[in-house]
Each structure stands twice: as structure tokens, then as C-alpha cells.
Design a protein around this motif. Structure first.
Motif, short mmCIF file in Angstrom:
data_model
loop_
_atom_site.label_atom_id
_atom_site.label_comp_id
_atom_site.label_asym_id
_atom_site.label_seq_id
_atom_site.Cartn_x
_atom_site.Cartn_y
_atom_site.Cartn_z
N PRO A 1 2.34 -8.30 -6.86
CA PRO A 1 3.67 -7.83 -6.44
C PRO A 1 4.54 -7.29 -7.56
CG PRO A 1 3.71 -10.20 -6.68
CD PRO A 1 2.29 -9.77 -6.99
N THR A 2 4.08 -7.40 -8.83
CA THR A 2 4.93 -6.95 -9.94
C THR A 2 4.58 -5.57 -10.44
OG1 THR A 2 3.47 -8.05 -11.53
CG2 THR A 2 5.34 -9.32 -10.69
N SER A 3 3.39 -5.06 -10.13
CA SER A 3 2.97 -3.73 -10.56
C SER A 3 1.92 -3.21 -9.60
CB SER A 3 2.44 -3.76 -12.00
OG SER A 3 1.34 -4.66 -12.10
N TYR A 4 1.72 -1.89 -9.61
CA TYR A 4 0.80 -1.25 -8.67
C TYR A 4 0.15 -0.03 -9.31
CZ TYR A 4 3.56 -3.78 -5.12
OH TYR A 4 4.21 -4.74 -4.41
N ASP A 5 -1.03 0.34 -8.81
CA ASP A 5 -1.50 1.70 -9.03
C ASP A 5 -1.22 2.47 -7.74
OD1 ASP A 5 -3.55 1.07 -7.25
OD2 ASP A 5 -5.10 0.93 -8.80
N CYS A 6 -1.61 3.76 -7.69
CA CYS A 6 -1.15 4.59 -6.56
C CYS A 6 -1.63 4.05 -5.22
CB CYS A 6 -1.60 6.03 -6.78
SG CYS A 6 -3.39 6.31 -6.71
N SER A 7 -2.92 3.76 -5.09
CA SER A 7 -3.44 3.29 -3.81
C SER A 7 -3.15 1.81 -3.58
CB SER A 7 -4.94 3.55 -3.71
OG SER A 7 -5.64 2.93 -4.79
N GLY A 8 -2.90 1.07 -4.67
CA GLY A 8 -2.46 -0.31 -4.50
C GLY A 8 -1.13 -0.37 -3.78
N LEU A 9 -0.24 0.58 -4.11
CA LEU A 9 1.07 0.63 -3.45
C LEU A 9 0.93 0.98 -1.97
CD1 LEU A 9 4.19 0.62 -3.55
CD2 LEU A 9 4.06 3.05 -4.20
N THR A 10 0.17 2.03 -1.67
CA THR A 10 0.07 2.47 -0.27
C THR A 10 -0.66 1.45 0.59
OG1 THR A 10 -1.91 3.77 -0.83
CG2 THR A 10 0.21 4.92 -0.84
N SER A 11 -1.73 0.85 0.05
CA SER A 11 -2.47 -0.12 0.85
C SER A 11 -1.65 -1.38 1.10
CB SER A 11 -3.81 -0.48 0.17
OG SER A 11 -3.60 -1.06 -1.10
N GLN A 12 -0.89 -1.82 0.10
CA GLN A 12 -0.06 -3.00 0.29
C GLN A 12 1.11 -2.73 1.23
OE1 GLN A 12 -0.41 -6.35 -0.83
NE2 GLN A 12 -2.45 -5.46 -0.96
#
Length: 382
Positions: free
Chosen positions: A255-266
Motif C-alpha cells: 500500500p505504500t508504493s506501486y508499479d504501473c500495473s500494481g496500481l491498476t490491479s489493486q
């Protein structure tokens, strides 16, 4: 070069070192020589960032497969343990019935025993019991054979699943090292540039983004009005907006950082509609939708290899985790070369009324492209 830019330029390396083992061999920094043209530098950086992002998506896909394989190994191990208990129980039952039958059998024929018995009914009852024991023993022996066969097959599957898990773990390590190597190449190239080159690169990026956005909106490919999202799309948008300002980190899912698809999938997972982890899987598995039909919550996928993805906000804007050294932000939809768009909830009806979430003014600050250089700060004379 300002301390702010140094922090931005080193973010990817610091983030990578926090979770990665060091690479044993890395390429040497660019050799000194005449100053390279800015357009050539930008092309070089674009290529390196795209290679890093593609390697990241490959790593993410392997990580997802590895998680599934871990679950499969655990499932098979549990099933194998239960099968062994069942086999042990079947063997005990077979032995008990065999002993009972042996103790009940005499050398006298059941017919003779019936003729000689003082109580014929008792003899009949005893014969029935012996027959029942024989039938139970036959059933138990059959079950024992099935249990032994099942245990052998489960043991084979468990060994194969473990071998697959080990192979995936080795592949994951190799891909992890490749991502680190790609990011290290970018960091060395950034460190070799002068402040003037960095400012020129940032200006060239901004100009390219503005031109691409203008061309997209004037072409009619993007609708001038934005239809409302579905209820799930609204939840996905609001989740993504709450992540604004958090750093990009390759392989991260919050929940503290994301990559591009980590953001969209979450975002879609929190909306109650789980979707694939990587941008390539999202592009391959989710229903495609024309750009002129985009609604908030749809995913915009970029580059021919589908190596970058963002979440559509409406009015020609997306929320995205752009690249190492940047933070989650709001960007023009055309900040990167668009491959197409997908809709995670094609069967969901749009809301009757929709109020978009409030976007902070600072949400548009920082680089928009998923490649290139962090925007530098003009050095303060000392």
C-alpha cells in the motif's frame, strides 16, 4: 545539479537495492566525449526505460505464477498427507477384518455346521456374520488398493509441482537481476548528463506530450464528453486517486508504493473485480473498448508490447505510476504511445449520477512519460 534531482535520479536504484541482490557485472558508464544531441539522449533513455519496464512486467508475471505454484504445492502436500492417513487407516481396517475372519473360520463346512448345530438359527446368524466380514474385507482391500494408487499419483504430482516452483523461483531471480541491471543503466546515463542536458530533455518530453495530446483530441479518436463509470469503476477511480503522491517502485502492489500495473490491479481488486496482475495480461485477458467510448475506471494500455498501463479518469486524463523516480500522478492520456484500452467490468451499467473525486492541484506535477528522465530543477547559483 540540485539535491532534489539527485534524489529523483537515484530513487530507482535505492528502491531496487532495498529488495534486490546486487548485480555482479554492470555496464560501464558512457565514455566521455562530445555532447550528444538531446533527441538522441531521449531516444536512448526511452529505449532503456521501456526495456526495464518490459523486464518488470515479465518479473511480475513470474511472481504471480510463483504465488499460484506455492498454493498448488501447499494444496498437494495437504492432500498427500490426508491420503497417507487414509491409507494407514485402510491398512489397519484390512488387518482387523482379516483377524476377525480368521478367528471365525473353522474347518467344518457351513452346511455341516448347520445340520449338526443344536440351534440352527444361531448357526445361520453366525454364517451371515462371517459372510458380512468377508464382504467388508473385500471392500476394504479394494479401498486400500485405491488409496495406494492415489498416494503414488499425489506424490508424483507433488514432486512435479515442487520442481516447477523451484524453476520459477530461479527464473524470478534472473528476471529480478535483469530489472536491476536495466535500472542501473538508466541511473548511470542520468548521472553522466549535464544540468543543461537534463533541462533540455525535460522540455523535449513536455513538448512531445503536449503535441501528442493535442493530436489525439483534435483527431476525434477521443470523445469530448465522458460518460459516467459503473459503481465498480467509481470505486477503482477513487482508490487510485487516494494513492496520488506515492512513489513508483517496480514490482510493488501497495500500500505504500506501486508499479504501473500494481496500481491498476489493486484499484480494481479493491473495487471488488479482481483483474490480472500485469499490463500484458490485462491487455490480453480483458475486453477491449474503443477510445471514444472510454469511461472512468477503464484501463489505457501503452506501447506495442503492452508494457505500461494507466487508469482513465475522464476528460482526457489518466492516473498512473509513471516510472522509477516518479510518483503516482494525473497525466494526459497521450503521455505515452497508446496501444488501446480495456474494460474490467463490461457488463456493469453506468451510474445514473456521477461526481468525480477531487484531484489535488499537485497531482499533475512531475514527469508524465513512463520513460525518459525525471524533470530537473534548475540549479541555484552558489
Amino acid at each position: 545539479m540540485s539535491g532534489r534531482f539527485l534524489r529523483l535520479a537515484c530513487t530507482a536504484a535505492v528502491a531496487a537495492q532495498a529488495v534486490l541482490a546486487p548485480v555482479s557485472a554492470v555496464a560501464a558508464p558512457p565514455a566521455p566525449g562530445p555532447e550528444r544531441p538531446v533527441a538522441e539522449l531521449l531516444t536512448d533513455l526511452q529505449q532503456r526505460y521501456r526495456q526495464a519496464e518490459q523486464a518488470t512486467e515479465t518479473y511480475n508475471a513470474t511472481e504471480e505464477r510463483l504465488e499460484r505454484q506455492r498454493a498448488e504445492v501447499d494444496r498437494l502436500d495437504g492432500e498427500l498427507a490426508r491420503s497417507r492417513l487414509s491409507l494407514h487407516s485402510s491398512r489397519d481396517e484390512a488387518g482387523r477384518l482379516a483377524r476377525q475372519q480368521y478367528q471365525s473360520v473353522t474347518g467344518i463346512s457351513p452346511y455341516v455346521r448347520l445340520l449338526l448345530a443344536r440351534d440352527p438359527q444361531h448357526a445361520l446368524d453366525e454364517g451371515h456374520v462371517i459372510g458380512q466380514l468377508a464382504r467388508e474385507r473385500a471392500e476394504t482391500v479394494g479401498r486400500l488398493a485405491d488409496d495406494e494408487k492415489r498416494q503414488t499419483e499425489l506424490a508424483r504430482k507433488a514432486r512435479k509441482a515442487l520442481d516447477t516452483r523451484l524453476a520459477l523461483a530461479a527464473s524470478q531471480k534472473k528476471q529480478r537481476d535483469e530489472v536491476q541491471g536495466r535500472l542501473s543503466e538508466v541511473e548511470r546515463l542520468l548521472a553522466s548528463l549535464t544540468p543543461a542536458q537534463l533541462i533540455a530533455l525535460a522540455s523535449l518530453e513536455r513538448t512531445g506530450t503536449a503535441d501528442a495530446q493535442r493530436a489525439l483530441t483534435t483527431s476525434g479518436a477521443l470523445s469530448a464528453t465522458t460518460p459516467p463509470p459503473s459503481q465498480e469503476g467509481d470505486r477503482a477511480v477513487r482508490y487510485a486517486v487516494r494513492q496520488l503522491g506515492k512513489p513508483y517502485q517496480w514490482g510493488a502492489q501497495g500500500p505504500t508504493s506501486y508499479d504501473c500495473s500494481g496500481l491498476t490491479s489493486q484499484a480494481w481488486d479493491h473495487a471488488g473485480t479482481p483483474i490480472p496482475r500485469t499490463s500484458q495480461q490485462q491487455w490480453a485477458d480483458l475486453p477491449h473498448v474503443p477510445l471514444n467510448q472510454l469511461r472512468p475506471g477503464d484501463l489505457v494500455v501503452y506501447f506495442p508490447e503492452a508494457t505500461h498501463v494507466a487508469l482513465y479518469l475522464g476528460d482526457g486524463k489518466v492516473v498512473q505510476a509513471p516510472r522509477p523516480g516518479a510518483k503516482i500522478k494525473v497525466s494526459p492520456i497521450a503521455a505515452n504511445p497508446i496501444l488501446g484500452a480495456v474494460r474490467p467490468d463490461p457488463r456493469s451499467r453506468p451510474l445514473g449520477r456521477y461526481t468525480p473525486p477531487t484531484i489535488p492541484k499537485t497531482a499533475t506535477e512531475g514527469p508524465d512519460e513512463s520513460f525518459g528522465t525525471p524533470q530537473p530543477t534548475v540549479p541555484t547559483p552558489t
